[in-house]
Enzyme design. Structure first.
Site, PDB file in Angstrom:
ATOM      1  N   LYS A 167     -96.416 -57.058  42.948  1.00 49.57           N
ATOM      2  CA  LYS A 167     -95.067 -57.420  42.529  1.00 49.57           C
ATOM      3  C   LYS A 167     -94.237 -57.947  43.706  1.00 49.57           C
ATOM      4  O   LYS A 167     -93.318 -58.733  43.518  1.00 49.57           O
ATOM      5  CB  LYS A 167     -94.347 -56.217  41.917  1.00 49.57           C
ATOM      6  CG  LYS A 167     -95.025 -55.562  40.723  1.00 49.57           C
ATOM      7  CD  LYS A 167     -94.866 -56.360  39.456  1.00 49.57           C
ATOM      8  CE  LYS A 167     -95.275 -55.600  38.200  1.00 49.57           C
ATOM      9  NZ  LYS A 167     -96.646 -55.091  38.187  1.00 49.57           N
TER      10      LYS A 167
HETATM   11  C1  LIG Z   1     -97.608 -55.103  37.203  1.00 47.86           C
HETATM   12  C2  LIG Z   1     -99.008 -54.830  37.634  1.00 47.86           C
HETATM   13  C3  LIG Z   1    -100.116 -55.405  36.980  1.00 47.86           C
HETATM   14  C4  LIG Z   1     -99.984 -56.276  35.734  1.00 47.86           C
HETATM   15  O1  LIG Z   1     -99.179 -57.384  35.905  1.00 47.86           O
HETATM   16  P1  LIG Z   1     -98.855 -58.368  34.669  1.00 47.86           P
HETATM   17  O2  LIG Z   1     -97.535 -58.993  34.999  1.00 47.86           O
HETATM   18  O3  LIG Z   1     -98.834 -57.548  33.471  1.00 47.86           O
HETATM   19  O4  LIG Z   1     -99.901 -59.383  34.670  1.00 47.86           O
HETATM   20  C5  LIG Z   1    -101.379 -55.149  37.473  1.00 47.86           C
HETATM   21  N1  LIG Z   1    -101.563 -54.345  38.547  1.00 47.86           N
HETATM   22  C6  LIG Z   1    -100.535 -53.756  39.189  1.00 47.86           C
HETATM   23  C7  LIG Z   1    -100.809 -52.860  40.338  1.00 47.86           C
HETATM   24  C8  LIG Z   1     -99.216 -53.984  38.778  1.00 47.86           C
HETATM   25  O5  LIG Z   1     -98.188 -53.406  39.424  1.00 47.86           O
END
Ligand SMILES: *Cc1c(COP(=O)(O)O)cnc(C)c1O
Length: 461
Positions: free
Chosen positions: A112
């Protein structure tokens, strides 16, 4: 470059306005009016370039008149200076044709950060131009909140309020939010579930008078600028492995379809991607829609990969819009039906469009744990449970000839219990966040009550 709504009921807006708005006013999602194209030579020229430079090139294709070249370069320089690896998102090799794309070298150890660190300079640039000060409220089940806090803390133009479900997130995730000492950041432990937090956030946006009074903005995963930021590492990874002169495939752990859609964006811009494997945990709405053509909400179950414990994949509406030939009337119809009934059936032509690029699989808890153990035993790499979901799905269903890159979305130390239970090895927190457990926390506890949250948000202005 202008942005249109997938539901066709809102005026076209600039990149900056799409960034600040998040959702379009007709309930649709913003998408670019046309897909910018990169030639094979332009893609080839990314080889060896610094990550921030590639990010600026991609950003400029989407920003139109909203950013000058100097502004885009300054924004990406600032954003990625906070990453602890010189490549920002390095590849590591696991097998002859299998690679990990490490997206966790940012300040909160999860992918993120890649998008959120870029949102800060983009927001500040937009707010300065418009002389505005705004409030971002974000509901989080874990990683988004920490990434938002690290990105926006200390900002003179932005107040940030994070809502998380009390007692339902991991200690590491909580401390990444609550240990920030900055006055413009306030963390709320809501007595309720993540769904309660999201419902409160929706209600804040729905109250126009309140939203205008605090100049409310959202940074959840439907924000278009986040998708743009995430498309960059598809380019850098593919080029490092020989693209565009050979195609590359990706396995993507996903819940909200943000990260996988970013791969689709890179593909539409001209990057030769052979396949994208959509990897889900037991919350398998995306795996089911690719297999059956029916997009239907399910009950959410708790897993070792909690960032993907979602049964409505908000960004899927963007893919649907493309798959039905960019028809906003059909998209509005389909998602109104989905909102009312919890399911929708894809036209067969749309199914064909989707399966031309995407495969999908869901991973059981046992397979996720087994994958963490196998990877550690065979390669010495500790991977987090989300990464393990991608590795398992990719290796199980992918049969192509192109090299496979699995997106590694979190550092194993972000999910230490699951990693230790599967591998017997305790993943250490990197030194740069080593005093996380010693820092004092600041938390306000509130009932799952919309009015109480409104009073709290206003009090910070
Ligand atoms: C948010 C997140 C995801 C999934 O992301 P999407 O936006 O749903 O594709 C996968 N792995 C981690 C560690 C995350 O924080």
């Amino acid at each position: 470059m202008q942005y249109i709504s997938t539901r066709g009921g809102a005026p076209a807006v600039s990149f900056t306005d799409a960034l600040l708005a998040g959702l379009a006013p007709d309930g649709g999602l913003y998408v670019p009016e046309t897909w910018p194209q990169l030639s094979l030579d332009e893609i080839r020229a990314f080889a060896g370039a610094p990550y921030a430079r590639v990010a600026a090139e991609i950003l400029l294709r989407f920003a139109g008149a909203s950013l000058t070249r100097d502004e885009a370069e300054a924004a990406t320089e600032t954003a990625y200076a906070s990453f602890a690896h010189p490549a920002r998102t390095p590849l590591s090799q696991l097998d002859a044709d299998l690679w990990l794309l490490e997206l966790f070298h940012g300040p909160t150890l999860a992918f993120k950060d890649v998008a959120m660190q870029l949102l800060r300079p983009l927001y500040e640039h937009a707010l300065k131009a418009q002389g505005r000060r705004l409030t971002i409220v974000c509901a989080t089940s874990g990683d988004t909140g920490g990434a938002a806090v690290e990105a926006f803390r200390g900002s003179p133009d932005i107040d940030l309020v994070v809502l998380f479900p009390h007692g339902r997130i991991s200690e590491v995730q909580r401390r990444f939010m609550t240990a920030a000492p900055d006055d413009n950041v306030r963390c709320v432990a809501v007595d309720g579930t993540f769904d309660d937090c999201q419902a409160i956030l929706k209600a804040l946006f729905a109250d126009r008078a309140f939203a205008d009074a605090v100049d409310l903005s959202g940074v959840n995963s439907i924000n278009w600028a986040r998708i743009v930021a995430q498309s960059v590492y598809y380019f850098t990874a593919a080029v490092a492995l020989g693209a565009p002169d050979r195609p590359i495939s990706f396995a993507v752990p996903t819940g909200n379809f943000g990260d996988a859609f970013a791969g689709y964006v890179a593909h539409r811009m001209g990057l030769p991607i052979a396949r994208i494997v959509v990897a889900t945990n037991a919350n398998d709405i995306l795996a089911r829609v690719v297999a059956s053509g029916r997009y239907a909400r399910g009950a959410v179950v708790a897993t070792q990969s909690p960032a993907m414990d979602i049964q409505v994949a908000s960004n899927f509406e963007r893919l649907y819009f493309e798959a039905v030939g960019r028809d906003p009337v059909e998209t509005a119809r389909a998602f109104t039906v989905f909102g009312a009934t919890g399911s929708l059936d894809l036209p067969s032509q749309a199914r064909g469009e989707i399966s031309a690029l995407f495969d999908a699989a869901s991973t059981t808890e046992a397979h996720t744990a087994q994958q963490m153990a196998d990877t550690e035993r065979r390669t010495g790499h500790l991977v987090d449970p989300h990464t393990a979901v991608a590795l398992w799905a990719g290796q199980t269903i992918y049969r192509g000839a192109a090299p496979l890159v699995a997106l590694s979305t979190a550092h194993p130390a972000k999910f230490p219990e699951a990693v230790q239970a599967a591998t017997g090895v305790h993943p250490a927190l990197p030194k740069r966040v080593g005093d996380l457990y010693a820092r004092p926390e600041r938390i306000t506890r509130l009932p799952a009550d919309i009015e109480a949250v409104k009073v709290f948000v206003r009090a910070g202005r």
